[in-house]
Design a protein around this motif. Structure first.
Motif, mmCIF file in Angstrom:
data_model
loop_
_atom_site.group_PDB
_atom_site.id
_atom_site.type_symbol
_atom_site.label_atom_id
_atom_site.label_comp_id
_atom_site.label_asym_id
_atom_site.label_seq_id
_atom_site.Cartn_x
_atom_site.Cartn_y
_atom_site.Cartn_z
ATOM 1 N N SER A 1 33.761 37.396 40.933
ATOM 2 C CA SER A 1 35.123 37.420 41.464
ATOM 3 C C SER A 1 35.325 36.201 42.355
ATOM 4 C CB SER A 1 35.369 38.699 42.268
ATOM 5 O OG SER A 1 34.591 38.702 43.451
ATOM 6 N N SER A 2 36.549 35.759 42.424
ATOM 7 C CA SER A 2 36.863 34.622 43.300
ATOM 8 C C SER A 2 38.368 34.527 43.484
ATOM 9 C CB SER A 2 36.340 33.311 42.700
ATOM 10 O OG SER A 2 36.659 32.220 43.542
ATOM 11 N N HIS A 3 38.764 34.101 44.677
ATOM 12 C CA HIS A 3 40.170 33.783 44.921
ATOM 13 C C HIS A 3 40.465 32.307 44.634
ATOM 14 C CE1 HIS A 3 39.944 37.530 47.432
ATOM 15 N NE2 HIS A 3 41.095 37.705 46.828
ATOM 16 N N GLN A 4 39.426 31.542 44.310
ATOM 17 C CA GLN A 4 39.611 30.117 44.006
ATOM 18 C C GLN A 4 39.947 29.983 42.513
ATOM 19 O OE1 GLN A 4 36.460 27.611 45.819
ATOM 20 N NE2 GLN A 4 35.764 29.482 46.827
ATOM 21 N N LEU A 5 41.235 30.145 42.200
ATOM 22 C CA LEU A 5 41.641 30.240 40.803
ATOM 23 C C LEU A 5 41.385 28.961 40.023
ATOM 24 C CD1 LEU A 5 44.948 32.292 41.118
ATOM 25 C CD2 LEU A 5 42.644 33.096 40.617
ATOM 26 N N ASP A 6 41.503 27.814 40.658
ATOM 27 C CA ASP A 6 41.221 26.562 39.952
ATOM 28 C C ASP A 6 39.757 26.499 39.521
ATOM 29 O OD1 ASP A 6 43.824 25.814 40.289
ATOM 30 O OD2 ASP A 6 43.455 24.518 42.020
ATOM 31 N N LEU A 7 38.867 26.996 40.372
ATOM 32 C CA LEU A 7 37.448 27.017 40.039
ATOM 33 C C LEU A 7 37.184 28.008 38.911
ATOM 34 C CD1 LEU A 7 34.665 25.901 40.861
ATOM 35 C CD2 LEU A 7 34.481 27.811 42.475
ATOM 36 N N VAL A 8 37.803 29.176 38.971
ATOM 37 C CA VAL A 8 37.665 30.162 37.902
ATOM 38 C C VAL A 8 38.156 29.583 36.578
ATOM 39 C CG1 VAL A 8 38.443 32.421 37.080
ATOM 40 C CG2 VAL A 8 37.845 32.129 39.485
ATOM 41 N N ASP A 9 39.290 28.904 36.640
ATOM 42 C CA ASP A 9 39.875 28.307 35.434
ATOM 43 C C ASP A 9 38.919 27.292 34.814
ATOM 44 O OD1 ASP A 9 41.792 27.916 33.511
ATOM 45 O OD2 ASP A 9 43.087 26.669 34.743
ATOM 46 N N ARG A 10 38.230 26.535 35.669
ATOM 47 C CA ARG A 10 37.330 25.483 35.184
ATOM 48 C C ARG A 10 36.038 26.068 34.610
ATOM 49 N NH1 ARG A 10 33.426 22.244 38.042
ATOM 50 N NH2 ARG A 10 34.151 23.024 40.056
ATOM 51 N N LEU A 11 35.557 27.157 35.177
ATOM 52 C CA LEU A 11 34.228 27.642 34.831
ATOM 53 C C LEU A 11 34.202 28.727 33.765
ATOM 54 C CD1 LEU A 11 32.513 28.001 38.316
ATOM 55 C CD2 LEU A 11 32.328 26.124 36.692
ATOM 56 N N CYS A 12 35.201 29.585 33.748
ATOM 57 C CA CYS A 12 35.066 30.853 33.043
ATOM 58 C C CYS A 12 35.463 30.777 31.575
ATOM 59 C CB CYS A 12 35.885 31.930 33.746
ATOM 60 S SG CYS A 12 35.152 32.393 35.323
ATOM 61 N N ASP A 13 34.678 31.480 30.760
ATOM 62 C CA ASP A 13 35.002 31.640 29.348
ATOM 63 C C ASP A 13 36.029 32.752 29.156
ATOM 64 O OD1 ASP A 13 32.741 29.869 28.203
ATOM 65 O OD2 ASP A 13 31.675 31.255 29.502
ATOM 66 N N ASN A 14 35.958 33.766 30.015
ATOM 67 C CA ASN A 14 36.860 34.913 29.925
ATOM 68 C C ASN A 14 37.377 35.271 31.307
ATOM 69 O OD1 ASN A 14 36.342 35.747 26.992
ATOM 70 N ND2 ASN A 14 34.267 35.781 27.838
ATOM 71 N N LEU A 15 38.533 35.924 31.330
ATOM 72 C CA LEU A 15 39.168 36.313 32.583
ATOM 73 C C LEU A 15 39.589 37.773 32.508
ATOM 74 C CD1 LEU A 15 41.543 33.229 32.860
ATOM 75 C CD2 LEU A 15 39.453 33.565 34.169
ATOM 76 N N VAL A 16 39.471 38.453 33.641
ATOM 77 C CA VAL A 16 39.970 39.814 33.781
ATOM 78 C C VAL A 16 40.822 39.839 35.044
ATOM 79 C CG1 VAL A 16 39.371 42.237 34.144
ATOM 80 C CG2 VAL A 16 37.949 40.811 32.650
ATOM 81 N N VAL A 17 42.070 40.304 34.923
ATOM 82 C CA VAL A 17 42.996 40.323 36.057
ATOM 83 C C VAL A 17 43.295 41.767 36.426
ATOM 84 C CG1 VAL A 17 45.227 39.561 36.956
ATOM 85 C CG2 VAL A 17 44.037 38.173 35.230
ATOM 86 N N LEU A 18 43.036 42.116 37.694
ATOM 87 C CA LEU A 18 43.347 43.449 38.208
ATOM 88 C C LEU A 18 44.538 43.384 39.156
ATOM 89 C CD1 LEU A 18 39.991 45.257 39.163
ATOM 90 C CD2 LEU A 18 41.208 45.273 36.992
ATOM 91 N N GLN A 19 45.317 44.452 39.129
ATOM 92 C CA GLN A 19 46.406 44.609 40.099
ATOM 93 C C GLN A 19 46.525 46.084 40.442
ATOM 94 O OE1 GLN A 19 50.497 43.827 38.849
ATOM 95 N NE2 GLN A 19 50.902 42.834 40.806
ATOM 96 N N GLN A 20 46.373 46.380 41.732
ATOM 97 C CA GLN A 20 46.473 47.758 42.221
ATOM 98 C C GLN A 20 45.599 48.712 41.404
ATOM 99 O OE1 GLN A 20 50.689 48.588 42.307
ATOM 100 N NE2 GLN A 20 51.010 47.327 44.130
ATOM 101 N N GLY A 21 44.386 48.254 41.124
ATOM 102 C CA GLY A 21 43.402 49.099 40.470
ATOM 103 C C GLY A 21 43.466 49.147 38.967
ATOM 104 N N ARG A 22 44.466 48.533 38.376
ATOM 105 C CA ARG A 22 44.605 48.562 36.917
ATOM 106 C C ARG A 22 44.406 47.162 36.342
ATOM 107 N NH1 ARG A 22 46.363 53.182 34.773
ATOM 108 N NH2 ARG A 22 46.799 52.103 32.810
#
Length: 293
Positions: free
Chosen positions: A185-206
């Motif tokens: 997990s990370s709040h550094q979205l630019d870093l996540v965008d650069r590194l990750c092959d896949n993304l999972v986005v949660l909002q209010q537990g869903r």
């Protein structure tokens, strides 16, 4: 592959995580993003067995996780879990032994990683004597030194300077090259965008979005930039065109369909020079704001 299936966690009347399902493929980095309180940490704690799910399960290659399987995982909690008054190397060796390493293997692995994170000269120092960034480095080493079969990392880049971030990125890529599934997990979205092959986005537990960066971009509204001369103000009057921004000759627009785009391009060419007409690749930050709006 690490498989999260319908995970749910309730605290009294509050549902912190609600029917969350996703995969963390072997040899891939999966980014876990969401606002504070979205349920990321609670989900990670359930994966690691720190919290018992109210419903759902976690599997590894279709086999439900056991305590023995979890003991081979590398887990880094958001809150540091080390001993502030104990020498760094001593506690790393101790933690390595808890993961089943021999004392010699644990000492060798800890020294190698301390060298990698530029802490080789601090082995006898107490943890509390280090800066917060260096304490974070030691916490990272503790989660990686036993050659884990999966990595679950909660905000691993928090407090790291750019050099340490680069070291961490290189280390994670070494693990994914060996087929290890990595969820962080990370709040550094630019870093996540650069590194990750896949993304999972949660909002209010869903879970509200998941997939590769390209998958999420394909679902986002496609915007185009058009630069015309002398001025782009006339674009506001075109049918089928939603103007996001106009500044002199530069406009950012969305089209209701492909035909509207072709009409706008033809109109621009009839008026003069078209310097640019191209789709805009949205950043992960823009996609995140769109899906959580």
């Amino acid at each position: 592959m690490l498989q999260v299936r319908s995970l749910t966690r309730r605290f009294g009347d509050k549902t912190a995580v609600d029917d969350v399902t996703f995969d963390v493929p072997s040899g891939k980095m999966t980014g876990f993003v969401g606002a504070n309180g979205a349920g990321k940490t609670t989900t990670m704690r359930m994966i690691m067995g720190v919290l018992t799910p109210s419903a759902g399960e976690v599997l590894m290659d279709d086999v439900p996780l056991t305590a023995k399987m979890r003991s081979r995982f590398g887990y880094m909690p958001e809150e540091r879990g080390l001993y502030p008054k104990q020498p760094i190397l001593d506690q790393l060796v101790y933690l390595g032994q808890l993961h089943g390493m021999s004392q010699n293997d644990a000492r060798s692995s800890a020294r190698d990683m301390l060298e990698r994170f530029a802490l080789a000269d601090r082995t006898k120092d107490k943890l509390e004597s280090l800066s917060l960034g260096n304490q974070q480095r030691v916490q990272i080493i503790a989660s990686l030194m036993h050659r884990p079969t999966a990595l679950i990392l909660d905000e691993p880049f928090s407090g790291l300077d750019p050099v340490a971030v680069d070291s961490m990125v290189e280390l994670l890529r070494d693990y994914t090259a060996q087929g290890v599934p990595v969820l962080f997990s990370s709040h550094q979205l630019d870093l996540v965008d650069r590194l990750c092959d896949n993304l999972v986005v949660l909002q209010q537990g869903r879970m509200i979005a998941s997939g590769t960066g390209e998958d999420l971009r394909a679902r986002a509204a496609t915007r185009h930039r058009i630069i015309v001369h002398p001025d782009a103000g006339w674009i506001r009057e075109e049918t089928g065109v939603r103007v996001i921004d106009v500044a002199g000759p530069d406009a950012v627009v969305e089209f209701e369909d492909d035909a509207a785009g072709q009409r706008l391009l033809a109109a621009a060419l009839s008026r003069g020079t078209v310097e640019q007409f191209s789709p805009i690749r949205p950043s992960l930050s823009e996609i995140y704001r769109e899906v959580t709006a």
